[in-house]
Design a protein around this motif. Structure first.
Motif, PDB file in Angstrom:
ATOM      1  N   LYS A  79      57.569  21.656  43.221  1.00 59.27           N
ATOM      2  CA  LYS A  79      58.909  21.521  43.630  1.00 59.27           C
ATOM      3  C   LYS A  79      59.844  20.448  43.631  1.00 59.27           C
ATOM      4  CE  LYS A  79      56.917  18.850  47.512  1.00 59.27           C
ATOM      5  NZ  LYS A  79      56.529  18.829  48.675  1.00 59.27           N
ATOM      6  N   GLU A 126      72.761  15.451  46.769  1.00 53.68           N
ATOM      7  CA  GLU A 126      71.691  16.552  46.809  1.00 53.68           C
ATOM      8  C   GLU A 126      70.446  15.663  47.168  1.00 53.68           C
ATOM      9  OE1 GLU A 126      72.569  19.909  46.483  1.00 53.68           O
ATOM     10  OE2 GLU A 126      74.593  18.909  47.002  1.00 53.68           O
ATOM     11  N   ARG A 129      64.454  18.750  53.524  1.00 49.96           N
ATOM     12  CA  ARG A 129      63.715  19.685  53.536  1.00 49.96           C
ATOM     13  C   ARG A 129      62.327  19.544  52.670  1.00 49.96           C
ATOM     14  NH1 ARG A 129      68.547  21.932  52.434  1.00 49.96           N
ATOM     15  NH2 ARG A 129      68.152  22.251  50.133  1.00 49.96           N
ATOM     16  N   HIS A 172      67.852  22.053  39.843  1.00 55.70           N
ATOM     17  CA  HIS A 172      69.099  21.949  40.657  1.00 55.70           C
ATOM     18  C   HIS A 172      70.044  20.916  40.256  1.00 55.70           C
ATOM     19  CE1 HIS A 172      71.671  22.732  44.048  1.00 55.70           C
ATOM     20  NE2 HIS A 172      71.581  21.389  44.487  1.00 55.70           N
ATOM     21  N   THR A 175      61.788  21.966  40.510  1.00 58.37           N
ATOM     22  CA  THR A 175      62.610  22.844  41.352  1.00 58.37           C
ATOM     23  C   THR A 175      64.028  21.883  41.729  1.00 58.37           C
ATOM     24  OG1 THR A 175      61.148  24.302  42.194  1.00 58.37           O
ATOM     25  CG2 THR A 175      63.289  24.554  42.949  1.00 58.37           C
ATOM     26  N   PHE A 176      63.728  20.847  42.268  1.00 59.95           N
ATOM     27  CA  PHE A 176      65.069  19.997  42.543  1.00 59.95           C
ATOM     28  C   PHE A 176      65.623  19.416  41.390  1.00 59.95           C
ATOM     29  CE2 PHE A 176      66.206  15.596  43.039  1.00 59.95           C
ATOM     30  CZ  PHE A 176      67.072  15.674  44.064  1.00 59.95           C
ATOM     31  N   ASP A 208      70.291  15.460  50.626  1.00 61.34           N
ATOM     32  CA  ASP A 208      70.173  16.960  51.395  1.00 61.34           C
ATOM     33  C   ASP A 208      68.805  17.476  51.338  1.00 61.34           C
ATOM     34  OD1 ASP A 208      71.132  19.208  52.587  1.00 61.34           O
ATOM     35  OD2 ASP A 208      71.707  20.105  50.450  1.00 61.34           O
ATOM     36  N   TRP A 209      68.373  17.635  49.993  1.00 61.29           N
ATOM     37  CA  TRP A 209      66.927  18.194  49.798  1.00 61.29           C
ATOM     38  C   TRP A 209      65.945  17.370  50.465  1.00 61.29           C
ATOM     39  CZ3 TRP A 209      65.187  21.916  45.417  1.00 61.29           C
ATOM     40  CH2 TRP A 209      66.284  22.672  45.315  1.00 61.29           C
ATOM     41  N   ASN A 210      66.096  15.985  50.429  1.00 60.21           N
ATOM     42  CA  ASN A 210      64.966  15.342  51.374  1.00 60.21           C
ATOM     43  C   ASN A 210      64.891  15.954  52.551  1.00 60.21           C
ATOM     44  OD1 ASN A 210      63.307  13.202  50.101  1.00 60.21           O
ATOM     45  ND2 ASN A 210      64.097  11.918  51.914  1.00 60.21           N
TER      46      ASN A 210
END
Ligand code: SAH
Length: 237
Positions: free
Chosen positions: A102, A29, A36, A109, A105-106, A32-34
């Motif tokens: 943010k 994750e 965006r 998750h 938020t990560f 993946d998030w990195n």
């Protein structure tokens, strides 16, 4: 080597396959998030394992955790070192504080994806959390990595610790110099330094340093000073 093997051989930590799976989810994750949002410069799986996960777990070289202990990670970013500690020690409570929404938020998750029930995230500046009765003087262990130089960082960390609790700052080669510069801050904030511990990382041919501070006195009311002041005008400078 796998994370399970390295955690065992380097730090004597036993991780179950379920915990290893939580670390896999976290690594996946994060990468993946990195794509965006800017969370970390490190996303390659071997590097994440060593520079993020094992490095975070290295706190156990100086600190044993008891069931029910309350730990807080100040300026946790993408969760380091607090979230790996929460995965490795499901019986402690971990609070993750960061000033950037943010990142929170990560972290939320990851907590959900890994099914962690021992983590609380807090969107706040350390200077404000340090005056909030929910956090001030509440923690057995305060940890931080890559947030500020030690004289400033101690003003974030020490107010959060209980008297008798510990702060652990994860540092590189400048550890002893930063500690030298922190004498006044330690005196003012109520902390006493323990000997700096070396943590070898043969995988990356480096040594990291853990600076451990015991909180010996209550931190006086004016500290932490208002947001921005600890870095702009560190105590003693
Ligand atoms: N500890 C993480 C992140 C380091 S980057 C790691 O080692 O990978 C520094 C982080 O500290 C950023 O996410 C930033 O938002 C946060 N930060 C900096 N100053 C802060 C403060 N005063 N209060 C709370 N968070 C802060």
């Amino acid at each position: 080597m796998s994370l399970i093997e390295e955690a065992q051989s380097q730090f004597g930590l036993t991780l179950t396959p379920e915990q290893a799976n939580q670390f896999d989810i976290y690594a996946r994750e994060l990468a993946d998030w990195n794509t965006r949002m800017n969370l970390t410069a490190i996303t390659e799986p071997d590097e994440v394992r060593v520079r993020h996960f094992l490095d975070s777990l290295s706190v156990v070289a100086v600190m044993g955790f008891d069931n029910g202990d309350k730990a807080v990670d100040v300026g946790t970013g993408a969760g380091f070192p607090g979230l790996p500690l929460a995965i490795a020690f499901p019986d402690i409570h971990v609070t993750l504080i960061d000033a950037t929404a943010k990142k929170i938020t990560f972290l939320e998750h990851i907590v959900a994806e890994c099914g962690l029930t021992n983590v609380q995230t807090v969107h706040a500046r350390a200077e404000d959390a340090g005056h909030d009765s929910a956090h001030r003087g509440q923690y057995d262990v305060v940890v931080a990595r890559a947030v500020a130089r030690l004289p400033s960082l101690l003003e974030y960390m020490l107010p959060l610790a209980k008297v008798g609790g510990f702060c652990i700052a994860m540092k590189g080669d400048s550890a002893s110099e930063e500690l030298e510069d922190s004498k006044r801050a330690l005196f003012v904030l109520g902390g006493e330094a323990k000997p700096i511990a070396d943590v070898p990382f043969p995988q990356i041919d480096r040594t990291h340093y853990l600076v451990t501070i015991e909180k010996t006195q209550k931190t006086p009311k004016p500290y932490p000073r208002k947001a921005g002041t600890p870095t702009r005008k560190p105590i003693g400078f």
